[in-house]
Design a protein around this motif. Structure first.
Motif, short mmCIF file in Angstrom:
data_model
loop_
_atom_site.label_atom_id
_atom_site.label_comp_id
_atom_site.label_asym_id
_atom_site.label_seq_id
_atom_site.Cartn_x
_atom_site.Cartn_y
_atom_site.Cartn_z
N SER A 108 0.82 -1.21 0.00
CA SER A 108 0.00 0.00 0.00
C SER A 108 0.86 1.26 0.00
O SER A 108 0.57 2.22 -0.71
CB SER A 108 -0.96 -0.01 1.19
N CYS A 109 1.94 1.27 0.79
CA CYS A 109 2.83 2.43 0.81
C CYS A 109 3.60 2.54 -0.51
O CYS A 109 3.81 3.64 -1.02
CB CYS A 109 3.79 2.34 1.99
N ALA A 110 4.03 1.40 -1.05
CA ALA A 110 4.69 1.43 -2.36
C ALA A 110 3.74 1.97 -3.42
O ALA A 110 4.14 2.75 -4.29
CB ALA A 110 5.16 0.02 -2.74
N GLY A 111 2.48 1.57 -3.36
CA GLY A 111 1.49 2.06 -4.30
C GLY A 111 1.27 3.55 -4.17
O GLY A 111 1.06 4.26 -5.17
N MET A 112 1.30 4.06 -2.95
CA MET A 112 1.15 5.50 -2.74
C MET A 112 2.28 6.27 -3.42
O MET A 112 2.03 7.25 -4.14
CB MET A 112 1.16 5.79 -1.23
N ILE A 113 3.52 5.82 -3.22
CA ILE A 113 4.66 6.52 -3.79
C ILE A 113 4.69 6.37 -5.31
O ILE A 113 4.89 7.35 -6.04
CB ILE A 113 5.98 6.00 -3.18
N ARG A 114 4.46 5.17 -5.79
CA ARG A 114 4.58 4.92 -7.22
C ARG A 114 3.43 5.51 -8.03
O ARG A 114 3.62 6.07 -9.11
CB ARG A 114 4.69 3.42 -7.48
#
Length: 274
Positions: A108-114
């Motif tokens: 979820s955090c990776a998705g936020m940044i990407r």
């Protein structure tokens, strides 16, 4: 649902939006990466962060962990506090200036940044190029191990049945259910069992669980009921927010079943060696 579907005439042909281009992965492992630990791992699951570092170091990669990192900004962003989310994101940008991959042990955090950082800064052209470059080199941990490191795992644990849980945004934005399944499939003594609520939300949803506690409680009850009924001995997930919610519900139910972060599960199963 997209605006395209809302505005279409009743008898019009409905065309689905185009699928994104498949991601292109580096052909060689990098010598160094950043690790974005996430606030939940930092506060509640530090061992998951350490095991993520160990997995990367075992692949011969140096790991940099900037001490000033904090939240990715997702709670503010999904709650409608765009300016606050932008300020949180801006603080993170300063910490990852080198052109190294950013590995995140949370889909979820990776998705936020990407996927969402470029949207946050779309009206700041002086910052957008930096944001887009960071987004392009951001990877969820399982994705990075599988497609960039191309790990070959050797199982050293006893036979066990596990159920895999992925957070909603992790599944839909970063395909972590596919990456997690592929890594678990390399472990000869691990049987991944299906459960009929695998694709459904556990009820955490960040601030959702605080704003809608009754609905959230009903959702995690459905999730834990499905997990218990699957016959799994253990739950594995790449997102600690969900683990916190699921494990808390199981503890209240006096159940022995518990969830563990995928990084810790992989590290322990492989004996800490290649």
């Amino acid at each position: 649902m997209s605006e395209l579907f809302y505005n279409a005439a009743p008898n019009a042909t409905r065309v689905a939006p185009p699928l994104p281009e498949p991601r292109r992965y580096p052909t060689q492992k990098p010598a160094q990466v950043y690790l974005f630990g996430t606030c939940v791992i930092d506060l509640f699951f530090p061992s998951a962060g350490l095991d993520a570092i160990r997995l990367l170091q075992r692949e011969g990669i140096r790991v940099s962990f900037p001490q000033g990192q904090s939240c990715c900004g997702q709670p503010a962003y999904t709650s409608g506090y765009t300016e606050e989310a932008r300020e949180v994101a801006r603080a993170q940008l300063k910490l990852f200036a080198e052109d190294w991959p950013l590995v995140v042990p949370s889909g979820s955090c990776a998705g936020m940044i990407r996927h969402h950082y470029p949207e946050l800064f779309k009206d700041e052209p002086e910052t957008l190029a930096q944001v887009q470059a960071l987004a392009e080199r951001t990877y969820e941990l399982a994705e990075f191990l599988l497609h960039v490191c191309r790990v070959e795992l050797h199982d050293r644990g006893p036979a066990v049945k596990v159920a895999l849980h992925t957070s909603c945004s992790a599944r839909r934005e970063m395909d972590t259910h596919l990456h997690g399944r592929a890594l678990l499939a390399q472990l000869s003594q691990v049987e991944r069992v299906e459960h009929d609520h695998e694709s459904e939300c556990c009820g955490f949803g960040g601030t959702f669980s605080v704003r809608m506690p009754d609905i959230s409680g009903a959702m995690v009850l459905d999730k834990t009921r499905a997990l218990k009924g699957s016959g799994a001995h253990q739950v594995v997930s790449a997102d600690c927010g969900c683990l916190m919610n699921i494990n808390g519900a199981l503890e209240k139910q006096n159940e022995a079943l518990r969830g563990q972060h995928l990084a810790s599960f992989l590290w322990q199963r492989t004996g800490g060696v290649s």
